[in-house]
Design a protein around this motif. Structure first.
Motif, PDB file in Angstrom:
ATOM      1  N   UNK A  75      -7.357  13.603  -8.237  1.00 26.07           N
ATOM      2  CA  UNK A  75      -6.637  12.791  -7.263  1.00 26.07           C
ATOM      3  C   UNK A  75      -7.656  12.099  -6.357  1.00 26.07           C
ATOM      4  N   UNK A  76      -7.452  10.794  -6.158  1.00 24.73           N
ATOM      5  CA  UNK A  76      -8.365   9.981  -5.344  1.00 24.73           C
ATOM      6  C   UNK A  76      -7.509   9.060  -4.478  1.00 24.73           C
ATOM      7  N   UNK A  77      -8.087   8.443  -3.431  1.00 17.99           N
ATOM      8  CA  UNK A  77      -7.318   7.470  -2.655  1.00 17.99           C
ATOM      9  C   UNK A  77      -6.730   6.394  -3.563  1.00 17.99           C
ATOM     10  N   UNK A  78      -5.471   6.048  -3.332  1.00 19.40           N
ATOM     11  CA  UNK A  78      -4.784   5.132  -4.243  1.00 19.40           C
ATOM     12  C   UNK A  78      -5.506   3.796  -4.384  1.00 19.40           C
ATOM     13  N   UNK A  79      -6.142   3.319  -3.316  1.00 18.78           N
ATOM     14  CA  UNK A  79      -6.856   2.047  -3.403  1.00 18.78           C
ATOM     15  C   UNK A  79      -8.041   2.122  -4.352  1.00 18.78           C
ATOM     16  N   UNK A  80      -8.519   3.341  -4.637  1.00 15.60           N
ATOM     17  CA  UNK A  80      -9.674   3.511  -5.529  1.00 15.60           C
ATOM     18  C   UNK A  80      -9.266   3.962  -6.925  1.00 15.60           C
ATOM     19  N   UNK A  81      -7.976   4.132  -7.152  1.00 21.97           N
ATOM     20  CA  UNK A  81      -7.507   4.667  -8.440  1.00 21.97           C
ATOM     21  C   UNK A  81      -7.391   3.544  -9.457  1.00 21.97           C
ATOM     22  N   UNK A  82      -8.522   3.059  -9.958  1.00 22.68           N
ATOM     23  CA  UNK A  82      -8.540   1.938 -10.901  1.00 22.68           C
ATOM     24  C   UNK A  82      -9.186   2.308 -12.225  1.00 22.68           C
ATOM     25  N   UNK A  83      -9.672   3.527 -12.381  1.00 19.00           N
ATOM     26  CA  UNK A  83     -10.296   3.969 -13.634  1.00 19.00           C
ATOM     27  C   UNK A  83      -9.680   5.293 -14.033  1.00 19.00           C
ATOM     28  N   UNK A  84      -8.872   5.319 -15.075  1.00 19.36           N
ATOM     29  CA  UNK A  84      -8.382   4.167 -15.825  1.00 19.36           C
ATOM     30  C   UNK A  84      -7.124   3.611 -15.194  1.00 19.36           C
ATOM     31  N   UNK A 128       1.207   8.481  -8.186  1.00 18.12           N
ATOM     32  CA  UNK A 128       0.875   8.947  -6.842  1.00 18.12           C
ATOM     33  C   UNK A 128       1.343  10.383  -6.644  1.00 18.12           C
ATOM     34  N   UNK A 129       0.524  11.174  -5.983  1.00 20.23           N
ATOM     35  CA  UNK A 129       0.890  12.545  -5.632  1.00 20.23           C
ATOM     36  C   UNK A 129       1.786  12.485  -4.409  1.00 20.23           C
ATOM     37  N   UNK A 130       3.001  13.000  -4.520  1.00 22.80           N
ATOM     38  CA  UNK A 130       3.950  12.902  -3.421  1.00 22.80           C
ATOM     39  C   UNK A 130       3.443  13.622  -2.172  1.00 22.80           C
ATOM     40  N   UNK A 131       3.759  13.015  -1.007  1.00 21.54           N
ATOM     41  CA  UNK A 131       3.327  13.577   0.263  1.00 21.54           C
ATOM     42  C   UNK A 131       1.895  13.254   0.620  1.00 21.54           C
ATOM     43  N   UNK A 132       1.208  12.421  -0.177  1.00 17.63           N
ATOM     44  CA  UNK A 132      -0.185  12.069   0.081  1.00 17.63           C
ATOM     45  C   UNK A 132      -0.368  10.576  -0.163  1.00 17.63           C
ATOM     46  N   UNK A 133      -1.551  10.090   0.155  1.00 18.65           N
ATOM     47  CA  UNK A 133      -1.956   8.731  -0.197  1.00 18.65           C
ATOM     48  C   UNK A 133      -2.948   8.788  -1.354  1.00 18.65           C
ATOM     49  N   UNK A 134      -2.794   9.760  -2.238  1.00 15.45           N
ATOM     50  CA  UNK A 134      -3.725   9.984  -3.347  1.00 15.45           C
ATOM     51  C   UNK A 134      -3.038   9.687  -4.678  1.00 15.45           C
ATOM     52  N   UNK A 135      -3.803   9.134  -5.619  1.00  9.44           N
ATOM     53  CA  UNK A 135      -3.296   8.780  -6.944  1.00  9.44           C
ATOM     54  C   UNK A 135      -4.234   9.348  -8.012  1.00  9.44           C
ATOM     55  N   UNK A 153       0.827  -1.200   0.000  1.00 12.48           N
ATOM     56  CA  UNK A 153       0.000   0.000   0.000  1.00 12.48           C
ATOM     57  C   UNK A 153       0.864   1.254   0.000  1.00 12.48           C
ATOM     58  N   UNK A 154       0.383   2.262  -0.687  1.00 15.21           N
ATOM     59  CA  UNK A 154       1.124   3.513  -0.752  1.00 15.21           C
ATOM     60  C   UNK A 154       0.978   4.272   0.579  1.00 15.21           C
ATOM     61  N   UNK A 155       2.017   4.951   0.968  1.00 13.59           N
ATOM     62  CA  UNK A 155       1.958   5.790   2.158  1.00 13.59           C
ATOM     63  C   UNK A 155       2.472   7.160   1.810  1.00 13.59           C
ATOM     64  N   UNK A 156       2.035   8.136   2.560  1.00 13.23           N
ATOM     65  CA  UNK A 156       2.417   9.506   2.259  1.00 13.23           C
ATOM     66  C   UNK A 156       3.907   9.737   2.433  1.00 13.23           C
ATOM     67  N   UNK A 157       4.589   8.873   3.237  1.00 16.47           N
ATOM     68  CA  UNK A 157       6.015   9.065   3.447  1.00 16.47           C
ATOM     69  C   UNK A 157       6.889   8.245   2.523  1.00 16.47           C
ATOM     70  N   UNK A 158       6.276   7.493   1.567  1.00 17.10           N
ATOM     71  CA  UNK A 158       7.058   6.634   0.697  1.00 17.10           C
ATOM     72  C   UNK A 158       7.927   7.463  -0.238  1.00 17.10           C
ATOM     73  N   UNK A 159       9.122   6.936  -0.532  1.00 15.46           N
ATOM     74  CA  UNK A 159      10.027   7.626  -1.443  1.00 15.46           C
ATOM     75  C   UNK A 159       9.477   7.544  -2.857  1.00 15.46           C
ATOM     76  N   UNK A 160       9.835   8.494  -3.705  1.00 11.38           N
ATOM     77  CA  UNK A 160       9.330   8.478  -5.076  1.00 11.38           C
ATOM     78  C   UNK A 160       9.953   7.359  -5.892  1.00 11.38           C
ATOM     79  N   UNK A 161       9.196   6.829  -6.829  1.00  8.00           N
ATOM     80  CA  UNK A 161       9.687   5.808  -7.744  1.00  8.00           C
ATOM     81  C   UNK A 161       9.915   6.456  -9.105  1.00  8.00           C
ATOM     82  N   UNK A 162      11.073   6.219  -9.679  1.00  4.14           N
ATOM     83  CA  UNK A 162      11.419   6.827 -10.964  1.00  4.14           C
ATOM     84  C   UNK A 162      10.554   6.255 -12.082  1.00  4.14           C
ATOM     85  N   UNK A 163      10.268   7.050 -13.094  1.00  5.26           N
ATOM     86  CA  UNK A 163       9.461   6.551 -14.218  1.00  5.26           C
ATOM     87  C   UNK A 163      10.191   5.456 -14.977  1.00  5.26           C
TER      88      UNK A 163
END
Length: 406
Positions: free
Chosen positions: A276-285, A255-262, A237-247
């Protein structure tokens, strides 16, 4: 509409193919995407699914009058010009050497009254209506949705049984004229029953050996419970403190950095606007990255209703606060290439900016605008700022069994 250009003249069409080419020219003249045409028709109380428009323009057959009327109106032609399009269509449909209108072409009246696109069924119905020299029907996938369609069952040619239209069942050959019906031999039945019994006994024996081997290996769970099976691989699961992942090329969750939103769209709308929505709900598209060379990327979307597309900025980015949205790929009026730039002056990378390449508003970044803490805050083009607030993203890997993935 393209300034300085007039609408195409339908009277130039001499064949259905030329008529369809003029309809494509009319769409290009309007400057509208499939989604925008659909939204414009909806404001008039009419239904024009984008998949239906794509089907219409991709076929060599004439569209139904109802579909033609809604499409021409959505393109923005003057009311007096609509009659000319309908008149030419009727003339072409009545000519012998040319094929008539496809009766199964996308009819807006058959679309979902709730405004959602149909299940891309127009192409399948049209193909089923045409004779198949092999004696079977087939179903083709929608050219835009790119989703496979289930093939219809086929049977023996020339016979339709009680199973219903389109299905054929084998028939027992009739006895010769004037003779009694041939008795059915019971020998095949006996053989089949013996084979089935042998297979069943063999299966039971093998199952017994499997159970014994399983118990000997000591793979039972605690207190005799069945063993636990391996769970499918999932992303953490994504967390607001997770480090960024390179493209990197492949499936991602943005994911929007500093948040749990995607990033995601609001399903049931046709605008393509990204929020931006909660990452667990970011399935469309579902999103993925595709490299287009020289450090440039295309952000590809896969929508369950609208099919594949691309994220982009409309109008070449000339509008300073233009929406960041999903639509069809290849629209010459949109910016669909981005530089995904690492940002972290004087320290580690804090995230990646999404910078539109060649924007008509230089120095712009894709940005969460409005209340940046709010779910469903929208994204748009905005000036890149030193603190990069709402402008840094992580391209987390999305596996085949990520949380929330359909």
């Amino acid at each position: 509409m393209t300034p300085g250009r007039h609408t195409p003249d339908p009277r130039e069409a001499r064949t259905p193919a030329e008529f369809l080419a003029l309809l494509q020219t009319l769409k290009d003249w309007s400057g509208l995407t499939y989604r925008e045409l659909s939204a414009r028709a909806e404001t008039r109380g009419e239904v024009l699914p984008r998949s239906t428009v794509a089907n219409m323009l991709a076929r060599p057959t004439l569209p139904r009058e109802e579909l033609l009327t809604v499409f021409v109106r959505a393109c923005g032609v003057a009311p007096g010009e609509l009659a000319g399009w309908l008149e030419v269509r009727r003339e072409l449909a009545g000519r012998g050497p040319y094929p008539p209108a496809d009766p199964a072409d996308g009819d807006p009246a058959r679309a979902d009254p709730a405004g959602a696109d149909p299940a891309e069924g127009d192409a399948e119905e049209a193909d089923a209506a045409r004779p198949d020299p092999a004696g079977a029907h087939r179903a083709d996938a929608d050219p835009v949705a790119d989703r496979p369609a289930a093939a219809e069952p086929s049977g023996a040619s020339g016979t339709t049984g009680a199973a219903g239209p389109g299905l054929s069942w084998p028939v027992v050959p009739a006895a010769p004229s004037g003779g009694p019906p041939r008795p059915r031999s019971e020998t095949p039945s006996r053989i089949r029953r013996a084979v089935v019994a042998a297979v069943a006994v063999t299966g039971l024996v093998l199952a017994g050996f499997s159970v014994v081997a399983f118990l000997r290996d000591g793979r039972t769970g605690p207190a005799g419970q069945p063993p636990r099976t391996s769970a499918p691989e999932t992303s953490a699961p994504e967390t607001s403190g997770a480090a960024p992942t390179a493209p990197a090329a492949g499936d991602v969750r943005i994911r929007v950095m500093g948040t749990d939103l995607c990033l995601a769209e609001r399903r049931g709308t046709r605008t393509g606007q990204i929020h931006q929505v909660p990452c667990a709900e970011a399935v469309v598209p579902l999103y993925s990255l595709a490299a287009v060379g020289a450090g440039r990327w295309r952000i590809v979307s896969d929508h369950p209703d609208f099919g594949p597309g691309c994220s982009g900025i409309p109008s070449g980015g000339r509008i300073p606060d233009a929406a960041y949205e999903d639509s069809e790929c290849g629209d010459g009026g949109r910016i669909e290439a981005f530089a995904l730039e690492p940002y972290g002056p004087g320290g580690p990378v804090r995230g990646y900016r999404i910078v539109p390449v060649g924007s008509g508003t230089p120095g712009s970044c894709v940005t969460v605008v409005g209340d940046r803490e709010a779910v469903w805050a929208r994204l748009a083009q905005a000036p890149c700022v030193p603190d990069a607030a709402g402008q840094l993203f992580s391209f987390d890997r999305r596996g085949p069994a990520s949380p929330g993935t359909p």
